[in-house]
Motif scaffolding. Sequence first.
Motif, PDB file in Angstrom:
ATOM      1  N   ALA A 181       0.866  -1.104  -0.034  1.00  0.00           N
ATOM      2  CA  ALA A 181      -0.044  -0.189  -0.111  1.00  0.00           C
ATOM      3  C   ALA A 181       0.787   1.354  -0.105  1.00  0.00           C
ATOM      4  O   ALA A 181       2.204   1.165   0.298  1.00  0.00           O
ATOM      5  CB  ALA A 181      -0.931  -0.068   1.307  1.00  0.00           C
ATOM      6  N   GLU A 182       0.302   2.248  -0.430  1.00  0.00           N
ATOM      7  CA  GLU A 182       1.044   3.643  -0.459  1.00  0.00           C
ATOM      8  C   GLU A 182       1.239   3.864   1.032  1.00  0.00           C
ATOM      9  O   GLU A 182       0.520   3.624   1.982  1.00  0.00           O
ATOM     10  CB  GLU A 182       0.191   4.691  -0.896  1.00  0.00           C
ATOM     11  N   MET A 183       2.411   4.750   1.251  1.00  0.00           N
ATOM     12  CA  MET A 183       2.807   5.144   2.636  1.00  0.00           C
ATOM     13  C   MET A 183       1.971   5.791   3.282  1.00  0.00           C
ATOM     14  O   MET A 183       1.823   5.899   4.451  1.00  0.00           O
ATOM     15  CB  MET A 183       4.173   5.528   2.261  1.00  0.00           C
ATOM     16  N   PHE A 184       1.192   7.056   2.590  1.00  0.00           N
ATOM     17  CA  PHE A 184       0.500   7.866   3.263  1.00  0.00           C
ATOM     18  C   PHE A 184      -0.799   8.233   2.616  1.00  0.00           C
ATOM     19  O   PHE A 184      -0.883   8.019   1.455  1.00  0.00           O
ATOM     20  CB  PHE A 184       1.387   9.331   3.125  1.00  0.00           C
ATOM     21  N   ALA A 185      -1.811   8.493   3.690  1.00  0.00           N
ATOM     22  CA  ALA A 185      -3.258   8.945   3.143  1.00  0.00           C
ATOM     23  C   ALA A 185      -3.554   9.768   4.471  1.00  0.00           C
ATOM     24  O   ALA A 185      -2.989   9.946   5.349  1.00  0.00           O
ATOM     25  CB  ALA A 185      -3.813   7.562   3.091  1.00  0.00           C
ATOM     26  N   SER A 186      -4.797  10.158   4.252  1.00  0.00           N
ATOM     27  CA  SER A 186      -5.298  11.140   5.625  1.00  0.00           C
ATOM     28  C   SER A 186      -5.276  10.435   6.634  1.00  0.00           C
ATOM     29  O   SER A 186      -5.475  10.763   7.647  1.00  0.00           O
ATOM     30  CB  SER A 186      -6.624  11.891   4.767  1.00  0.00           C
ATOM     31  N   SER A 187      -5.757   9.064   6.449  1.00  0.00           N
ATOM     32  CA  SER A 187      -5.724   8.052   7.563  1.00  0.00           C
ATOM     33  C   SER A 187      -4.843   6.619   7.380  1.00  0.00           C
ATOM     34  O   SER A 187      -5.306   6.415   6.114  1.00  0.00           O
ATOM     35  CB  SER A 187      -7.056   8.195   8.222  1.00  0.00           C
ATOM     36  N   ASP A 188      -4.855   5.880   8.312  1.00  0.00           N
ATOM     37  CA  ASP A 188      -4.303   4.581   7.928  1.00  0.00           C
ATOM     38  C   ASP A 188      -5.456   3.809   7.077  1.00  0.00           C
ATOM     39  O   ASP A 188      -5.014   3.027   6.094  1.00  0.00           O
ATOM     40  CB  ASP A 188      -3.834   3.891   9.258  1.00  0.00           C
ATOM     41  N   SER A 189      -6.722   3.877   7.795  1.00  0.00           N
ATOM     42  CA  SER A 189      -7.681   3.304   7.158  1.00  0.00           C
ATOM     43  C   SER A 189      -7.742   3.450   5.530  1.00  0.00           C
ATOM     44  O   SER A 189      -8.484   2.484   4.836  1.00  0.00           O
ATOM     45  CB  SER A 189      -8.983   3.185   7.816  1.00  0.00           C
ATOM     46  N   GLU A 190      -7.470   4.578   5.105  1.00  0.00           N
ATOM     47  CA  GLU A 190      -7.765   4.984   3.897  1.00  0.00           C
ATOM     48  C   GLU A 190      -6.563   4.646   2.787  1.00  0.00           C
ATOM     49  O   GLU A 190      -6.403   5.159   1.467  1.00  0.00           O
ATOM     50  CB  GLU A 190      -8.158   6.503   3.636  1.00  0.00           C
ATOM     51  N   ARG A 191      -5.362   4.162   3.252  1.00  0.00           N
ATOM     52  CA  ARG A 191      -4.191   3.848   2.331  1.00  0.00           C
ATOM     53  C   ARG A 191      -4.675   2.861   1.234  1.00  0.00           C
ATOM     54  O   ARG A 191      -5.353   1.868   1.468  1.00  0.00           O
ATOM     55  CB  ARG A 191      -3.206   3.422   3.022  1.00  0.00           C
ATOM     56  N   GLN A 192      -4.220   3.163  -0.063  1.00  0.00           N
ATOM     57  CA  GLN A 192      -4.718   2.362  -1.110  1.00  0.00           C
ATOM     58  C   GLN A 192      -3.441   1.545  -1.669  1.00  0.00           C
ATOM     59  O   GLN A 192      -2.293   1.824  -1.240  1.00  0.00           O
ATOM     60  CB  GLN A 192      -5.259   3.210  -2.315  1.00  0.00           C
ATOM     61  N   LEU A 193      -3.839   0.714  -2.231  1.00  0.00           N
ATOM     62  CA  LEU A 193      -2.886  -0.446  -2.830  1.00  0.00           C
ATOM     63  C   LEU A 193      -1.944   0.395  -4.144  1.00  0.00           C
ATOM     64  O   LEU A 193      -2.618   1.126  -4.667  1.00  0.00           O
ATOM     65  CB  LEU A 193      -3.437  -1.801  -3.616  1.00  0.00           C
ATOM     66  N   THR A 194      -0.763   0.009  -4.061  1.00  0.00           N
ATOM     67  CA  THR A 194       0.079   0.570  -5.246  1.00  0.00           C
ATOM     68  C   THR A 194      -0.071  -0.432  -6.495  1.00  0.00           C
ATOM     69  O   THR A 194      -0.481  -1.556  -6.193  1.00  0.00           O
ATOM     70  CB  THR A 194       1.789   0.379  -4.782  1.00  0.00           C
ATOM     71  N   ALA A 195       0.467  -0.332  -7.623  1.00  0.00           N
ATOM     72  CA  ALA A 195       0.326  -1.068  -8.854  1.00  0.00           C
ATOM     73  C   ALA A 195       1.237  -2.395  -8.386  1.00  0.00           C
ATOM     74  O   ALA A 195       0.822  -3.643  -8.714  1.00  0.00           O
ATOM     75  CB  ALA A 195       1.241  -0.604  -9.830  1.00  0.00           C
ATOM     76  N   LYS A 196       2.304  -2.373  -7.396  1.00  0.00           N
ATOM     77  CA  LYS A 196       3.120  -3.752  -7.142  1.00  0.00           C
ATOM     78  C   LYS A 196       2.160  -4.313  -6.038  1.00  0.00           C
ATOM     79  O   LYS A 196       2.176  -5.511  -6.292  1.00  0.00           O
ATOM     80  CB  LYS A 196       4.265  -3.077  -6.336  1.00  0.00           C
ATOM     81  N   GLY A 197       1.344  -3.710  -5.355  1.00  0.00           N
ATOM     82  CA  GLY A 197       0.488  -4.551  -4.590  1.00  0.00           C
ATOM     83  C   GLY A 197      -0.499  -5.275  -5.131  1.00  0.00           C
ATOM     84  O   GLY A 197      -1.018  -6.152  -4.885  1.00  0.00           O
ATOM     85  N   VAL A 198      -1.144  -4.590  -6.460  1.00  0.00           N
ATOM     86  CA  VAL A 198      -2.284  -5.408  -7.319  1.00  0.00           C
ATOM     87  C   VAL A 198      -1.230  -6.618  -7.672  1.00  0.00           C
ATOM     88  O   VAL A 198      -1.993  -7.753  -7.713  1.00  0.00           O
ATOM     89  CB  VAL A 198      -2.791  -4.386  -8.277  1.00  0.00           C
ATOM     90  N   ASP A 199      -0.277  -6.466  -8.165  1.00  0.00           N
ATOM     91  CA  ASP A 199       0.531  -7.541  -8.849  1.00  0.00           C
ATOM     92  C   ASP A 199       0.748  -8.803  -7.937  1.00  0.00           C
ATOM     93  O   ASP A 199       0.596  -9.965  -8.259  1.00  0.00           O
ATOM     94  CB  ASP A 199       1.827  -7.051  -9.315  1.00  0.00           C
ATOM     95  N   GLY A 200       1.381  -8.255  -6.380  1.00  0.00           N
ATOM     96  CA  GLY A 200       1.327  -9.249  -5.588  1.00  0.00           C
ATOM     97  C   GLY A 200       0.161 -10.176  -5.319  1.00  0.00           C
ATOM     98  O   GLY A 200       0.359 -11.290  -5.005  1.00  0.00           O
ATOM     99  N   ASN A 201      -1.016  -9.455  -5.031  1.00  0.00           N
ATOM    100  CA  ASN A 201      -2.174 -10.081  -4.685  1.00  0.00           C
ATOM    101  C   ASN A 201      -2.367 -10.933  -5.868  1.00  0.00           C
ATOM    102  O   ASN A 201      -2.790 -12.021  -5.572  1.00  0.00           O
ATOM    103  CB  ASN A 201      -3.444  -9.155  -4.725  1.00  0.00           C
ATOM    104  N   LEU A 202      -2.269 -10.654  -7.070  1.00  0.00           N
ATOM    105  CA  LEU A 202      -2.730 -11.640  -8.276  1.00  0.00           C
ATOM    106  C   LEU A 202      -1.659 -12.861  -8.163  1.00  0.00           C
ATOM    107  O   LEU A 202      -2.186 -13.971  -8.341  1.00  0.00           O
ATOM    108  CB  LEU A 202      -2.779 -10.933  -9.518  1.00  0.00           C
ATOM    109  N   ALA A 203      -0.552 -12.655  -8.054  1.00  0.00           N
ATOM    110  CA  ALA A 203       0.446 -13.530  -7.852  1.00  0.00           C
ATOM    111  C   ALA A 203       0.203 -14.548  -6.626  1.00  0.00           C
ATOM    112  O   ALA A 203       0.185 -15.956  -6.887  1.00  0.00           O
ATOM    113  CB  ALA A 203       1.777 -13.255  -7.672  1.00  0.00           C
TER     114      ALA A 203
END
Length: 152
Positions: free
Chosen positions: A11-33
Amino acid sequence: MKVIIMRHGEAEMFASSDSERQLTAKGVDGNLAAADKLNAQGVTQLDKVLVSPYVRAQQTWDNIGHKFDTQNVEVFEDITPYGDADDVLQYVCAIAEMENLDSIMLVSHLPLVSYMTSVFASNATPPMFVTSGVAVVDFDPVKRTGEIEYQL
Protein backbone atom coordinates in the motif's frame (compact mmCIF):
# COMPACT_ATOMS: atom_id res chain seq x y z
CA MET A 1 -11.18 -26.87 7.75
CA LYS A 2 -8.81 -24.63 5.83
CA VAL A 3 -8.16 -21.18 7.28
CA ILE A 4 -6.42 -19.00 4.72
CA ILE A 5 -4.91 -15.87 6.23
CA MET A 6 -3.80 -13.19 3.76
CA ARG A 7 -2.06 -9.89 4.28
CA HIS A 8 -3.15 -7.12 1.89
CA GLY A 9 -0.91 -6.09 -0.99
CA GLU A 10 1.65 -3.31 -0.84
CA ALA A 11 0.00 0.00 0.00
CA GLU A 12 0.95 3.63 -0.40
CA MET A 13 2.84 5.06 2.55
CA PHE A 14 0.64 8.07 3.24
CA ALA A 15 -3.05 8.92 3.18
CA SER A 16 -5.30 11.11 5.30
CA SER A 17 -5.70 8.12 7.65
CA ASP A 18 -4.26 4.62 7.92
CA SER A 19 -7.61 3.09 7.01
CA GLU A 20 -7.65 5.02 3.70
CA ARG A 21 -4.25 3.89 2.35
CA GLN A 22 -4.62 2.43 -1.14
CA LEU A 23 -2.75 -0.32 -2.96
CA THR A 24 0.16 0.42 -5.24
CA ALA A 25 0.52 -1.19 -8.68
CA LYS A 26 3.07 -3.55 -7.09
CA GLY A 27 0.45 -4.44 -4.46
CA VAL A 28 -2.08 -5.37 -7.15
CA ASP A 29 0.50 -7.56 -8.92
CA GLY A 30 1.48 -9.24 -5.64
CA ASN A 31 -2.14 -10.02 -4.82
CA LEU A 32 -2.73 -11.63 -8.20
CA ALA A 33 0.47 -13.69 -7.89
CA ALA A 34 -0.59 -14.91 -4.43
CA ALA A 35 -4.05 -15.88 -5.70
CA ASP A 36 -2.47 -17.78 -8.61
CA LYS A 37 -0.23 -19.67 -6.17
CA LEU A 38 -3.23 -20.55 -4.01
CA ASN A 39 -5.09 -21.76 -7.10
CA ALA A 40 -2.06 -23.89 -8.05
CA GLN A 41 -2.24 -25.46 -4.57
CA GLY A 42 -5.87 -26.40 -5.26
CA VAL A 43 -7.51 -23.52 -3.38
CA THR A 44 -10.19 -22.44 -5.84
CA GLN A 45 -13.35 -22.51 -3.72
CA LEU A 46 -13.93 -20.60 -0.47
CA ASP A 47 -16.97 -21.10 1.75
CA LYS A 48 -16.58 -17.68 3.35
CA VAL A 49 -14.33 -14.63 3.12
CA LEU A 50 -13.89 -12.06 5.89
CA VAL A 51 -12.27 -8.79 4.82
CA SER A 52 -11.04 -5.87 6.90
CA PRO A 53 -12.93 -2.62 6.28
CA TYR A 54 -9.65 -0.79 5.50
CA VAL A 55 -9.36 0.32 1.86
CA ARG A 56 -6.19 -1.67 1.06
CA ALA A 57 -7.75 -4.93 2.31
CA GLN A 58 -10.97 -4.24 0.40
CA GLN A 59 -8.92 -3.56 -2.75
CA THR A 60 -6.96 -6.78 -2.19
CA TRP A 61 -10.15 -8.83 -2.20
CA ASP A 62 -11.44 -6.85 -5.19
CA ASN A 63 -8.22 -7.81 -7.04
CA ILE A 64 -8.41 -11.54 -6.34
CA GLY A 65 -12.08 -12.35 -5.76
CA HIS A 66 -12.58 -13.47 -9.36
CA LYS A 67 -9.93 -16.18 -8.83
CA PHE A 68 -12.12 -18.05 -6.32
CA ASP A 69 -15.58 -19.59 -6.32
CA THR A 70 -17.37 -17.91 -3.42
CA GLN A 71 -20.57 -16.01 -2.82
CA ASN A 72 -20.14 -15.39 0.91
CA VAL A 73 -18.01 -12.26 1.52
CA GLU A 74 -18.37 -10.18 4.67
CA VAL A 75 -16.66 -7.03 5.91
CA PHE A 76 -15.40 -7.90 9.39
CA GLU A 77 -14.58 -4.93 11.63
CA ASP A 78 -12.47 -7.05 14.02
CA ILE A 79 -9.63 -7.80 11.58
CA THR A 80 -8.03 -4.38 11.38
CA PRO A 81 -4.30 -4.11 12.24
CA TYR A 82 -4.73 -4.18 16.02
CA GLY A 83 -7.66 -6.56 16.29
CA ASP A 84 -7.62 -9.38 18.82
CA ALA A 85 -6.60 -12.76 17.37
CA ASP A 86 -8.39 -14.68 20.13
CA ASP A 87 -11.65 -12.85 19.35
CA VAL A 88 -11.24 -13.74 15.67
CA LEU A 89 -10.66 -17.39 16.60
CA GLN A 90 -13.86 -17.41 18.68
CA TYR A 91 -15.87 -15.86 15.84
CA VAL A 92 -14.50 -18.21 13.19
CA CYS A 93 -15.21 -21.26 15.37
CA ALA A 94 -18.79 -20.07 15.93
CA ILE A 95 -19.54 -19.39 12.26
CA ALA A 96 -17.76 -22.57 11.16
CA GLU A 97 -20.23 -24.55 13.26
CA MET A 98 -23.30 -22.50 12.31
CA GLU A 99 -22.51 -22.36 8.60
CA ASN A 100 -20.75 -25.75 8.28
CA LEU A 101 -17.64 -24.19 6.72
CA ASP A 102 -14.83 -26.20 5.15
CA SER A 103 -12.79 -23.12 4.21
CA ILE A 104 -12.50 -19.47 5.16
CA MET A 105 -10.19 -16.67 4.01
CA LEU A 106 -9.30 -13.72 6.24
CA VAL A 107 -7.89 -10.64 4.44
CA SER A 108 -6.20 -8.47 7.03
CA HIS A 109 -3.04 -6.61 8.14
CA LEU A 110 0.16 -6.80 10.14
CA PRO A 111 0.51 -7.46 12.98
CA LEU A 112 -2.85 -9.25 13.25
CA VAL A 113 -2.19 -11.74 10.42
CA SER A 114 0.82 -13.07 12.35
CA TYR A 115 -1.12 -13.37 15.60
CA MET A 116 -4.11 -15.02 13.89
CA THR A 117 -1.81 -17.59 12.32
CA SER A 118 -0.35 -18.30 15.74
CA VAL A 119 -3.73 -18.89 17.41
CA PHE A 120 -5.15 -20.98 14.56
CA ALA A 121 -1.94 -23.01 14.32
CA SER A 122 -2.05 -23.99 18.01
CA ASN A 123 0.30 -21.37 19.37
CA ALA A 124 2.95 -21.61 16.67
CA THR A 125 5.45 -18.78 16.71
CA PRO A 126 3.80 -15.84 14.91
CA PRO A 127 5.26 -15.93 11.38
CA MET A 128 6.35 -12.89 9.42
CA PHE A 129 4.19 -11.89 6.46
CA VAL A 130 5.34 -10.04 3.37
CA THR A 131 2.74 -7.93 1.59
CA SER A 132 0.31 -10.25 -0.23
CA GLY A 133 1.64 -13.05 2.00
CA VAL A 134 -0.56 -16.04 2.79
CA ALA A 135 -0.61 -18.75 5.44
CA VAL A 136 -2.84 -21.79 5.05
CA VAL A 137 -3.76 -23.53 8.30
CA ASP A 138 -5.42 -26.93 8.60
CA PHE A 139 -7.69 -26.16 11.56
CA ASP A 140 -10.12 -28.22 13.61
CA PRO A 141 -12.74 -25.79 15.00
CA VAL A 142 -14.07 -28.36 17.48
CA LYS A 143 -10.68 -29.17 19.04
CA ARG A 144 -9.42 -25.65 18.29
CA THR A 145 -6.10 -26.97 17.11
CA GLY A 146 -4.32 -26.60 13.81
CA GLU A 147 -1.08 -26.69 11.87
CA ILE A 148 0.35 -24.46 9.18
CA GLU A 149 0.19 -26.42 5.94
CA TYR A 150 2.20 -23.92 3.96
CA GLN A 151 2.98 -20.26 3.67
CA LEU A 152 3.31 -18.21 0.46
